[in-house]
Design a protein around this motif. Structure first.
Motif, PDB file in Angstrom:
ATOM      1  N   GLU A 109      17.864  12.881   2.279  1.00 39.37           N
ATOM      2  CA  GLU A 109      16.563  12.775   1.617  1.00 39.37           C
ATOM      3  C   GLU A 109      16.660  12.172   0.221  1.00 39.37           C
ATOM      4  N   ARG A 110      17.875  11.941  -0.246  1.00 39.63           N
ATOM      5  CA  ARG A 110      18.060  11.464  -1.615  1.00 39.63           C
ATOM      6  C   ARG A 110      18.736  10.095  -1.614  1.00 39.63           C
ATOM      7  N   PRO A 111      17.951   9.028  -1.909  1.00 43.45           N
ATOM      8  CA  PRO A 111      18.578   7.705  -1.986  1.00 43.45           C
ATOM      9  C   PRO A 111      19.659   7.668  -3.054  1.00 43.45           C
ATOM     10  N   TYR A 112      19.494   8.508  -4.080  1.00 41.14           N
ATOM     11  CA  TYR A 112      20.526   8.742  -5.088  1.00 41.14           C
ATOM     12  C   TYR A 112      20.671  10.255  -5.229  1.00 41.14           C
ATOM     13  N   PRO A 113      21.907  10.751  -5.358  1.00 39.50           N
ATOM     14  CA  PRO A 113      22.067  12.192  -5.584  1.00 39.50           C
ATOM     15  C   PRO A 113      21.405  12.581  -6.905  1.00 39.50           C
ATOM     16  N   ILE A 114      20.355  13.359  -6.832  1.00 35.41           N
ATOM     17  CA  ILE A 114      19.561  13.680  -8.009  1.00 35.41           C
ATOM     18  C   ILE A 114      18.883  15.017  -7.796  1.00 35.41           C
ATOM     19  N   ASP A 115      18.679  15.766  -8.876  1.00 33.98           N
ATOM     20  CA  ASP A 115      17.997  17.057  -8.777  1.00 33.98           C
ATOM     21  C   ASP A 115      16.529  16.847  -8.433  1.00 33.98           C
ATOM     22  N   GLY A 116      15.897  17.920  -8.057  1.00 29.86           N
ATOM     23  CA  GLY A 116      14.467  17.888  -7.798  1.00 29.86           C
ATOM     24  C   GLY A 116      14.142  18.144  -6.339  1.00 29.86           C
ATOM     25  N   GLU A 117      12.994  18.748  -6.126  1.00 34.96           N
ATOM     26  CA  GLU A 117      12.544  19.070  -4.778  1.00 34.96           C
ATOM     27  C   GLU A 117      12.158  17.808  -4.025  1.00 34.96           C
ATOM     28  N   ALA A 118      12.561  17.716  -2.765  1.00 32.49           N
ATOM     29  CA  ALA A 118      12.153  16.603  -1.912  1.00 32.49           C
ATOM     30  C   ALA A 118      10.737  16.883  -1.398  1.00 32.49           C
ATOM     31  N   VAL A 119       9.830  15.955  -1.621  1.00 31.93           N
ATOM     32  CA  VAL A 119       8.419  16.135  -1.244  1.00 31.93           C
ATOM     33  C   VAL A 119       7.978  14.964  -0.379  1.00 31.93           C
ATOM     34  N   PRO A 120       6.917  15.135   0.420  1.00 29.98           N
ATOM     35  CA  PRO A 120       6.381  14.021   1.205  1.00 29.98           C
ATOM     36  C   PRO A 120       5.798  12.955   0.271  1.00 29.98           C
ATOM     37  N   ILE A 121       6.130  11.712   0.543  1.00 24.65           N
ATOM     38  CA  ILE A 121       5.650  10.581  -0.251  1.00 24.65           C
ATOM     39  C   ILE A 121       5.104   9.528   0.712  1.00 24.65           C
ATOM     40  N   ARG A 122       3.864   9.093   0.457  1.00 27.80           N
ATOM     41  CA  ARG A 122       3.207   8.115   1.327  1.00 27.80           C
ATOM     42  C   ARG A 122       3.220   6.748   0.657  1.00 27.80           C
ATOM     43  N   LEU A 123       3.628   5.738   1.407  1.00 31.97           N
ATOM     44  CA  LEU A 123       3.795   4.390   0.878  1.00 31.97           C
ATOM     45  C   LEU A 123       3.028   3.373   1.720  1.00 31.97           C
ATOM     46  N   ARG A 124       2.694   2.255   1.087  1.00 30.50           N
ATOM     47  CA  ARG A 124       2.249   1.067   1.799  1.00 30.50           C
ATOM     48  C   ARG A 124       3.340   0.019   1.603  1.00 30.50           C
ATOM     49  N   VAL A 125       3.877  -0.474   2.704  1.00 30.27           N
ATOM     50  CA  VAL A 125       4.982  -1.429   2.648  1.00 30.27           C
ATOM     51  C   VAL A 125       4.545  -2.721   3.311  1.00 30.27           C
ATOM     52  N   GLU A 126       4.680  -3.825   2.588  1.00 29.53           N
ATOM     53  CA  GLU A 126       4.276  -5.134   3.099  1.00 29.53           C
ATOM     54  C   GLU A 126       5.472  -6.080   3.084  1.00 29.53           C
ATOM     55  N   GLY A 127       5.716  -6.715   4.241  1.00 29.97           N
ATOM     56  CA  GLY A 127       6.749  -7.743   4.289  1.00 29.97           C
ATOM     57  C   GLY A 127       7.945  -7.399   5.155  1.00 29.97           C
ATOM     58  N   GLY A 128       8.279  -6.142   5.314  1.00 24.13           N
ATOM     59  CA  GLY A 128       9.431  -5.769   6.136  1.00 24.13           C
ATOM     60  C   GLY A 128       9.863  -4.349   5.869  1.00 24.13           C
ATOM     61  N   HIS A 142       6.840  -5.798  -0.623  1.00 27.87           N
ATOM     62  CA  HIS A 142       5.991  -5.139  -1.621  1.00 27.87           C
ATOM     63  C   HIS A 142       5.825  -3.676  -1.240  1.00 27.87           C
ATOM     64  N   ILE A 143       6.162  -2.792  -2.165  1.00 33.10           N
ATOM     65  CA  ILE A 143       6.077  -1.351  -1.929  1.00 33.10           C
ATOM     66  C   ILE A 143       5.074  -0.753  -2.898  1.00 33.10           C
ATOM     67  N   THR A 144       4.082  -0.062  -2.353  1.00 32.74           N
ATOM     68  CA  THR A 144       3.069   0.601  -3.171  1.00 32.74           C
ATOM     69  C   THR A 144       3.064   2.084  -2.833  1.00 32.74           C
ATOM     70  N   VAL A 145       3.231   2.924  -3.848  1.00 27.27           N
ATOM     71  CA  VAL A 145       3.151   4.373  -3.646  1.00 27.27           C
ATOM     72  C   VAL A 145       1.685   4.767  -3.584  1.00 27.27           C
ATOM     73  N   LEU A 146       1.301   5.421  -2.508  1.00 26.08           N
ATOM     74  CA  LEU A 146      -0.081   5.886  -2.345  1.00 26.08           C
ATOM     75  C   LEU A 146      -0.239   7.343  -2.777  1.00 26.08           C
ATOM     76  N   GLU A 147       0.714   8.138  -2.456  1.00 30.10           N
ATOM     77  CA  GLU A 147       0.714   9.562  -2.834  1.00 30.10           C
ATOM     78  C   GLU A 147       2.155  10.017  -3.007  1.00 30.10           C
ATOM     79  N   PRO A 148       2.398  10.986  -3.900  1.00 33.66           N
ATOM     80  CA  PRO A 148       1.470  11.748  -4.748  1.00 33.66           C
ATOM     81  C   PRO A 148       1.097  10.987  -6.019  1.00 33.66           C
ATOM     82  N   GLN A 149       0.026  11.431  -6.650  1.00 37.75           N
ATOM     83  CA  GLN A 149      -0.444  10.783  -7.861  1.00 37.75           C
ATOM     84  C   GLN A 149       0.565  10.908  -8.997  1.00 37.75           C
ATOM     85  N   SER A 150       1.302  12.005  -9.022  1.00 36.97           N
ATOM     86  CA  SER A 150       2.290  12.188 -10.092  1.00 36.97           C
ATOM     87  C   SER A 150       3.352  11.086 -10.067  1.00 36.97           C
ATOM     88  N   LEU A 151       3.740  10.635  -8.883  1.00 39.90           N
ATOM     89  CA  LEU A 151       4.709   9.553  -8.785  1.00 39.90           C
ATOM     90  C   LEU A 151       4.075   8.229  -9.194  1.00 39.90           C
TER      91      LEU A 151
END
Length: 351
Positions: free
Chosen positions: A258-277, A322-331
């Motif tokens: 769940e961690r693209p980089y080893p980093i502290d913090g809770e893993a949460v659901p993140i919704r994205l819009r991805v264009e191109g591949g 192109h990557i767009t974060v849709l949720e959460p708003q904090s991100l």
């Protein structure tokens, strides 16, 4: 070969010699004849054949012993294939490459790596291909304690022994130097070690670093003056005392996934819009959930810490995807803040 003045070899000696000859001279595309083996050992062909058939039946050390026929070599890649008896290599070629390349990626001593990779090649029956490996150089600023640390940490994890060490940063020349405490002395760290994991070309120790409550991820190559407690089960906290946000025990493989980089913090659901591949998505998140919206446009849900996702998304700012974060708003707010910071830093003509 057994000389005429020597006593006849025992059955055990003959079997061991046969195995050694098979191991040294055969693989999946190169066999040897029973006649050839008998001449090497100075025993009868009948004796050799009997032992070969026995070895084929029992598969010594879990390795197949068999006889290669012409039909078995139709799709062989070697140009000098040979029929005859052989023993299966410990590693196949794909396993050899994975192990050897994985070792070569580690920031370790060049001479040690070459010896290690030579053993991997030998176990795969490919020692003759080692010359193509090239030179393996010891990385600059190499921590000479690295290999010893890996061995000690492995034992500390297995026996649940607490560890003490200095943790390093870099000086202006790139040399590792210990972090300093308030008194100006090398800072002493204490931790409960749980796991060693390789990710993003770094070897990490996953541990409970005292006095903090969360899991920590330390670069093994930055650890120096490691000392392991002599007493088993001397750690302060066991790994199963850490739980996920639902209160379940942490699965370390899923946790690192769940961690693209080893980093502290809770893993949460993140919704994205991805264009191109989808390459940036599945290259980093194996468990991503993807819904195609239109051609080359996708809605993606991942689970990851927000800080790690921010770092990941920023690296694709100028890519063809192109990557767009849709949720959460904090991100979204964090990425906006990062954008303003970059604009303020680079949006003027000053250099």
């Amino acid at each position: 070969m057994y000389g005429s003045m020597k006593s006849a070899p025992s059955t055990a000696e003959i079997v061991v010699e046969i195995l050694e000859l098979l191991d040294a001279h055969t693989d999946r595309e190169h066999g040897v004849s029973a006649v050839w083996i008998s001449r090497q050992l100075g025993v009868t062909e009948k004796t050799v054949r009997g032992h070969l058939h026995t070895l084929a039946a029992i598969e010594p050390f879990g390795r197949k012993v068999g006889k290669l026929e012409r039909k078995d070599l139709i799709n062989a890649q070697s140009i000098d294939t040979k029929t005859g008896w052989y023993i299966e290599s410990i590693f196949d070629t794909a396993q050899m490459r994975l192990l050897a390349d994985g070792a070569a990626l580690s920031r370790s001593d060049g001479e040690y790596l070459r010896d290690l990779i030579a053993k991997v090649y030998a176990f795969a029956g490919r020692s003759g291909q080692l010359d193509g490996l090239g030179t393996l150089l010891t990385p600059p600023h190499y921590n000479r304690e690295f290999l010893s640390n890996v061995e000690q940490l492995n034992d500390a994890i297995a026996h649940e022994r607490q560890i003490h060490f200095h943790y390093c940063t870099y000086d202006v020349n790139g040399e590792l130097i210990p972090r300093i405490d308030a008194a100006g002395k090398p800072k002493e760290y204490t931790a409960d070690p749980y796991n060693l994991r390789y990710k993003n070309e770094k070897y990490y120790l996953i541990c409970h670093l005292q006095p903090y409550d969360d899991l920590s991820y330390l670069h093994v190559e930055r650890i120096r003056n490691l000392r392991v407690e002599d007493v088993n089960h001397s750690i302060q906290r066991t790994f199963d005392s850490f739980t996920d946000d639902a209160g379940n025990p942490i699965d370390i493989a899923a946790f690192m996934n769940e961690r693209p980089y080893p980093i502290d913090g809770e893993a949460v659901p993140i919704r994205l819009r991805v264009e191109g591949g989808l390459e940036p998505v599945f290259d980093w998140f194996n468990d991503a959930k993807v819904t195609q919206i239109e051609k080359n446009v996708y809605e993606v849900v991942i689970k990851a810490p927000q800080w790690a996702t921010a770092f990941w998304a920023l690296q694709y700012t100028n890519s063809g995807v192109h990557i767009t974060v849709l949720e959460p708003q904090s991100l979204r707010s964090e990425l906006l803040r990062a954008g303003h910071t970059l604009l303020n830093r680079y949006g003027t003509s000053e250099r």
